[in-house]
Enzyme design. Structure first.
Site, PDB file in Angstrom:
ATOM      1  N   SER A   1      21.602   9.297  40.767  1.00  0.00           N
ATOM      2  CA  SER A   1      20.540  10.211  41.382  1.00  0.00           C
ATOM      3  C   SER A   1      19.487  10.020  42.450  1.00  0.00           C
ATOM      4  CB  SER A   1      19.870  10.204  40.136  1.00  0.00           C
ATOM      5  OG  SER A   1      18.748  11.527  40.023  1.00  0.00           O
TER       6      SER A   1
ATOM      7  N   LYS B   1      20.593  15.379  41.956  1.00  0.00           N
ATOM      8  CA  LYS B   1      18.647  14.922  42.111  1.00  0.00           C
ATOM      9  C   LYS B   1      17.708  15.537  41.071  1.00  0.00           C
ATOM     10  CE  LYS B   1      14.826  14.663  45.582  1.00  0.00           C
ATOM     11  NZ  LYS B   1      14.164  13.725  44.530  1.00  0.00           N
TER      12      LYS B   1
ATOM     13  N   ALA C   1       9.507   6.619  47.136  1.00  0.00           N
ATOM     14  CA  ALA C   1       8.407   7.423  46.301  1.00  0.00           C
ATOM     15  C   ALA C   1       8.384   8.717  46.952  1.00  0.00           C
ATOM     16  CB  ALA C   1       7.427   6.853  46.636  1.00  0.00           C
TER      17      ALA C   1
ATOM     18  N   GLY D   1       9.231  11.324  44.159  1.00  0.00           N
ATOM     19  CA  GLY D   1       8.255  11.888  43.847  1.00  0.00           C
ATOM     20  C   GLY D   1       9.126  13.177  42.887  1.00  0.00           C
TER      21      GLY D   1
ATOM     22  N   CYS E   1      11.082   6.052  36.605  1.00  0.00           N
ATOM     23  CA  CYS E   1      10.759   6.071  37.633  1.00  0.00           C
ATOM     24  C   CYS E   1       9.969   5.794  37.936  1.00  0.00           C
ATOM     25  CB  CYS E   1      10.712   7.690  37.434  1.00  0.00           C
ATOM     26  SG  CYS E   1      10.213   8.051  39.229  1.00  0.00           S
TER      27      CYS E   1
ATOM     28  N   ASN F   1      17.474   1.446  37.185  1.00  0.00           N
ATOM     29  CA  ASN F   1      16.594   2.824  38.524  1.00  0.00           C
ATOM     30  C   ASN F   1      16.110   1.698  39.233  1.00  0.00           C
ATOM     31  OD1 ASN F   1      15.070   4.438  38.930  1.00  0.00           O
ATOM     32  ND2 ASN F   1      15.313   5.300  37.260  1.00  0.00           N
TER      33      ASN F   1
ATOM     34  N   GLY G   1      22.602  -0.678  41.379  1.00  0.00           N
ATOM     35  CA  GLY G   1      21.221  -1.771  42.152  1.00  0.00           C
ATOM     36  C   GLY G   1      21.662  -1.992  42.685  1.00  0.00           C
ATOM     37  N   GLY G   2      21.732  -2.045  44.283  1.00  0.00           N
ATOM     38  CA  GLY G   2      22.531  -2.683  45.800  1.00  0.00           C
ATOM     39  C   GLY G   2      23.739  -2.790  45.475  1.00  0.00           C
TER      40      GLY G   2
ATOM     41  N   GLY H   1      23.714   4.274  45.701  1.00  0.00           N
ATOM     42  CA  GLY H   1      22.817   4.900  46.197  1.00  0.00           C
ATOM     43  C   GLY H   1      22.646   4.231  47.415  1.00  0.00           C
TER      44      GLY H   1
END
Lengths: 306, 262
Positions: free
Chosen positions: A23, A47, A72, A74, A130, A193, A245-246, A267
């Protein structure tokens, strides 16, 4: 030559391979989801959507560094009504589509889930983690066992779709929170996240680069932490884990699955290897499996455990 | 490619028109015509701009004053600093060995300026010819008049060149002259019509699109146009690509990510 099967059954959702668009990356329009699917993703996540439209933070919102990315954004998003109009006829995308839903309170999560129920999403993901948007996730206290339980329960009662709860790597007691989600009826844990928040300062300008000053850290820097989280979670909960993650190579994906992930999210890897990172990772997984005598993804999941 | 903003000192400012200033700075950047850089004013915002002048390591960006960020840019003086990262995106694919036409509407001309410089190099070698069309609302808004001689001008009020649009001018020109390729940048409705004209006549065409840009490197999805990321798959697209992009000329994306009628 043995036959390699990359397919995964995730909470009853059939995926042709374990890669999922995470996401927040590229999931703004149906056209982009379709493009990502064409580039090999087994599933895609939109998203995150809130009740009201949000413009998010000012630029710079995303910046890269040697070991990943800092963002960020947001939670810019068009709000639930516009999202319900955008994500129509989701079968056109070609792979399962996961709706990421955010809110400042549990009633918001319910409203968004209800609003999106007119479209054919395959699962609901709720990021309670987040690190850089006031009113949401960690900054709204959603990363506690109680809040996680309450929000997950509310969403659970609203939808029959599988519910994924996305957790922060920041919290030492991530397993306690995952159990709270499991107890509330979550079908899977998405871990993790972005971490942090972190900060990058431009030393000539003598100012942080991101307009929000701090942002979530993703990419290579996050991977060892994400792998450890998934490893711990695999022992703590019975529901499947989506490891994020990565991950940008097949080896990373296999590592995450050996830690205990049934599927993996990509991502930031889109930046490091291009939009076709999904097909690349799948091909690398396939080759590795072939060379190392693995025939199914299931046989890899959790392989690193004693 | 510069990943994080590098602070550069403004070393020259040129007033191109009452609303447009070019800011010059020194930076070693491997910039191709049609690409863009992200310009950062710390604590304010960051926006995409094309590089409109390249003289070795001296670069210039031409800025139309139209909002908070560009107002802030216009108040910058020589010696002030800006952050630059990039270059990003896919630029024009230059075919300099035949006759081409470059069509700029308003500040869109800035994206075409370094392209014209490149094409002119070929003209000097008698390899081809370049015709430049520039359109503006009024005479005062015409830019680069001393830089590019023999531009064909048009204005909405008729104060410079013909009274009409760049599309009118191009249509007339296509009746009289043969071009192998048309390059364009300007308002998307103009670009749409330029592409239609070229399509009808079998002329190659590349146009540069504008969208609200966030990351600049293809991950955030903010600048989508029918599944194409304007920041990395574009901003320059050719006729064939555009014919598959249904949103081109019709739909834009707001800051919230909503697709709305243009």
């Amino acid at each position: 030559m043995s036959k390699i099967n990359l397919s995964v059954n995730l909470c009853g959702i059939q995926l042709t391979n374990p890669t999922i668009l995470a996401s927040g990356i590229l999931g703004t329009t149906k056209a982009l989801l379709k493009r990502v699917a064409e580039n090999g993703a087994g599933a895609v996540t939109i998203k995150s959507i809130s009740v009201e439209p949000r413009e998010g933070h000012k630029n710079p919102t995303v910046i890269t560094f040697e070991a990943g990315m800092l963002n960020a954004v947001g939670y810019s998003n068009p709000g639930v009504d516009a999202a319900a109009r955008e994500f129509t006829n989701l079968q056109d995308v070609g792979v399962p589509v996961i709706a990421s839903v955010i809110g400042t309170q549990k009633e918001d999560f319910v409203r968004v889930v209800e609003g999106l129920s007119v479209q054919k999403f395959s699962a609901i993901e709720i990021p309670l983690s987040c690190p850089h948007t006031p009113g949401f996730g960690l900054l709204a206290g959603q990363g506690t066992p109680q809040a996680t339980f309450d929000i997950t329960s509310a969403v659970r009662k609203t939808t029959k779709l599988p519910v994924f709860v996305k957790l922060s790597p920041n919290i030492p007691e991530i397993c306690t929170i995952a159990k709270a989600a499991e107890d509330a009826g979550a079908d899977a844990i998405t871990a993790v996240n972005s971490m942090g928040p972190g900060m990058i300062i431009n030393i000539e300008a003598q100012k942080p680069i991101l307009s929000f000053k701090v942002g979530g850290v993703t990419g290579d820097a996050l991977r060892p932490i994400a792998v450890r989280c998934v490893y711990d979670l695999y022992k703590a909960v019975k529901i499947p884990i989506i490891g994020v993650g990565g991950i940008s190579t097949g080896r990373h994906a296999i590592e995450m699955m050996m830690a205990g992930a049934s599927a993996i999210g990509i991502g930031t890897g889109v930046y490091f290897r291009g939009i076709d990172v999904f097909v690349k990772v799948c091909e690398e997984i396939r080759l590795w499996m072939q060379e190392n005598g693995f025939g199914t993804i299931k046989s890899i999941v959790g392989a690193a455990h004693d | 490619m510069i990943e994080q903003p590098t602070m550069v000192k403004i070393c020259g400012i040129l007033e191109e028109s009452p609303g447009v200033k070019t800011f010059f700075f020194k930076l070693n950047l491997n910039f191709e015509p049609g690409q863009f850089v992200m310009v950062w004013i710390p604590l304010l915002d960051e926006k995409p701009f094309t590089v409109s002048y390249i003289q070795d390591d001296l670069l210039g960006i031409s800025v139309l004053k139209k909002g908070g960020f560009t107002n802030a840019l216009h108040s910058k003086k020589i010696g002030d600093t800006l952050g630059i990262r990039g270059p990003y995106g896919r630029g024009f694919s230059l075919k300099s060995d035949f006759n081409s036409c470059v069509v700029g509407g308003g500040i869109g001309m800035a994206s075409l300026a370094t392209l014209v410089d490149r094409l002119n190099l070929a003209v000097e070698e008698h390899l081809g010819n370049v015709t430049i069309i520039q359109g503006a609302r009024t005479a005062a808004e015409i830019v680069y008049q001393n830089r590019f001689r023999d531009m064909k001008l048009c204005t909405e009020d008729g104060t410079a060149g013909i009274k009409g649009t760049t599309v009118d001018l191009l249509r007339d020109l296509l009746e009289k002259q043969r071009f192998r390729k048309v390059y364009a940048c300007g308002p998307e409705r103009m670009l749409y019509k330029v592409v239609e004209l070229c399509k009808g006549r079998g002329i190659e065409c590349e146009v540069s699109l504008e969208r609200y840009i966030k990351c600049g490197f293809g991950v955030c999805g903010q600048c989508d146009c029918s599944g194409q990321r304007v920041c990395i798959d574009g901003p320059v697209f050719n006729r064939e690509e555009l014919s598959r992009m249904e949103d081109f000329g019709k739909i834009i994306i707001t800051k919230t990510g909503e697709r709305i009628i243009h």
